[in-house]
Design an enzyme around this catalytic site. Structure first.
Site, PDB file in Angstrom:
ATOM      1  N   ARG A  24       0.853  -1.191   0.000  1.00 39.18           N
ATOM      2  CA  ARG A  24       0.000   0.000   0.000  1.00 39.18           C
ATOM      3  C   ARG A  24       0.891   1.243   0.000  1.00 39.18           C
ATOM      4  NH1 ARG A  24      -3.339  -2.780  -1.661  1.00 39.18           N
ATOM      5  NH2 ARG A  24      -5.427  -3.243  -0.869  1.00 39.18           N
ATOM      6  N   GLU A  77      -3.997   7.361  -5.329  1.00 40.25           N
ATOM      7  CA  GLU A  77      -4.198   6.655  -6.603  1.00 40.25           C
ATOM      8  C   GLU A  77      -5.538   7.064  -7.194  1.00 40.25           C
ATOM      9  OE1 GLU A  77      -3.727   2.491  -5.746  1.00 40.25           O
ATOM     10  OE2 GLU A  77      -1.728   2.771  -4.940  1.00 40.25           O
ATOM     11  N   HIS A  87      -0.920  -0.028  -9.779  1.00 40.41           N
ATOM     12  CA  HIS A  87      -1.612  -0.954  -8.867  1.00 40.41           C
ATOM     13  C   HIS A  87      -2.209  -2.133  -9.643  1.00 40.41           C
ATOM     14  CE1 HIS A  87      -3.658  -1.109  -4.672  1.00 40.41           C
ATOM     15  NE2 HIS A  87      -3.499  -2.334  -5.166  1.00 40.41           N
TER      16      HIS A  87
END
Ligand code: NAD
Length: 310
Positions: free
Chosen positions: A236, A265, A284
């Site tokens: 993360r 993000e 991601h």
């Protein structure tokens, strides 16, 4: 009524939603901006989200919610404490992407060590070995065998990454708040956090985002690391203090970083890490091979069935 707030992440064209359709009136939104979350949930009882946040305010304004399915492993997008206080179960999907994320951590590390993309680009541009446009020494290669791979968070993905590291001839140092000594072997040792920082050539993050782990890669801890360390984050974004990492990359203290996740993000155009060298950033995607997404959907349906059957 079943609402999926951000189905685009699963690529609906590629993955079947029929398992959810069997259990209610299904509406799948590609993406849901913050100002549309409450309106789209409306009076639906079953909500699935991947990255769309479900806050205390959302639960207050959508009192029909009975069940939340997070279409991911990390569930920090949901205020789980508040959901619990309202008796709403929140499920996540912890196992679907273990192999994929561990594999991706090594894709990132190998790219830092070999610059495959840059070398291939040079060849496609017609430069086979022509210096200075193309030269091995502009992109020094790094051998991993014999080096030490430090893992913060020795859970499913951390352990899968350790197996790959060991297969490549690396030694492993692992740090976890809970560590089972039976997992140790000649080339894999438990380490305290400071020992891991001091002893690792590569540090790979595999712990969840908690207050205790937020900002774990910061200037104080970077100062404890070896000169030329490489840092991998597939966990993360907020585990890393990005300003501190950017400074360490610019000074060469950290030789390279490769991040599948960042603090915000999608990444903002002002993110400091976009301007530093030797920093690979991917959007991601570690979890996203088709095999993993199929597994994820099947487990999401199983979680819903378990809820509906009490
Ligand atoms: P896991 O629960 O199996 O392992 C996490 C480990 O971290 C556990 O062993 C836990 O004890 C440890 N941990 C918790 N708090 C800690 C602390 N303060 N210090 C050290 N260790 C601590 O989870 P997993 O399946 O291995 O997934 C790890 C993380 O990977 C997830 O939390 C998620 O954020 C991330 N993830 C990313 C992607 C992606 O696409 N990039 C996909 C899936 C998961």
């Amino acid at each position: 009524k079943i609402v999926v707030l951000d189905g685009y992440t699963l690529n609906p064209g590629d993955i079947s939603w029929s398992g959810l359709e069997e259990h209610g009136e299904l509406t799948v939104y590609d993406r849901t901006p913050a100002d549309k979350i409450v309106e789209r949930i409306g009076n639906a009882e079953i909500i699935f989200t991947n990255k769309t946040p479900l806050t205390r305010e959302t639960f207050d304004r959508c009192p029909e919610i009975r069940f939340v399915g997070v279409l991911a492993t990390g569930y920090n997008v949901v205020d789980t404490e508040y959901a619990k206080s309202r008796g709403i179960p929140v499920t996540n999907i912890p196992t679907y992407g273990t192999a994929a994320v561990a594999q991706f951590a090594f894709a990132l590390l190998l790219e830092l060590c070999h610059h495959v993309g840059a070398h291939s680009d040079s060849v496609h541009k017609g430069d086979w070995t022509k210096c200075p446009d193309f030269c091995y020494w502009n992109y020094p290669l790094v051998e991993l065998a014999g080096k030490t791979f430090g893992i913060i968070g020795f859970g499913r993905i951390g352990q899968a990454a350790a197996r790959i590291a060991q297969a490549m001839g690396m030694k492993v140092l692992a740090y976890d708040q809970f560590f089972d000594p039976k997992l140790e072997n000649d080339e894999l040792k438990y380490a305290r956090l400071d020992e891991l920082f001091a002893g690792s050539d590569v540090i790979s993050l595999h712990c969840p985002l908690f207050p205790s782990t937020q900002g774990i890669i910061n200037k104080t801890n970077i100062a404890k690391m070896k000169d030329g360390v490489m840092i991998i984050n597939t966990s993360r974004g907020p585990l890393v203090v990005e300003q501190d990492l950017a400074k360490a990359l610019n000074s060469g203290k950290v030789a390279g970083a490769a991040l599948d996740v960042v603090s915000t993000e999608p990444i903002g155009s002002g993110n400091v890490l976009l301007k530093v060298q030797n920093c690979i950033i991917t959007p991601h995607i570690a979890w996203a091979p088709r095999e993993s997404r199929n597994r994820l959907m099947n487990i999401a349906v199983d979680n819903l069935k378990a809820f509906l059957s009490g």
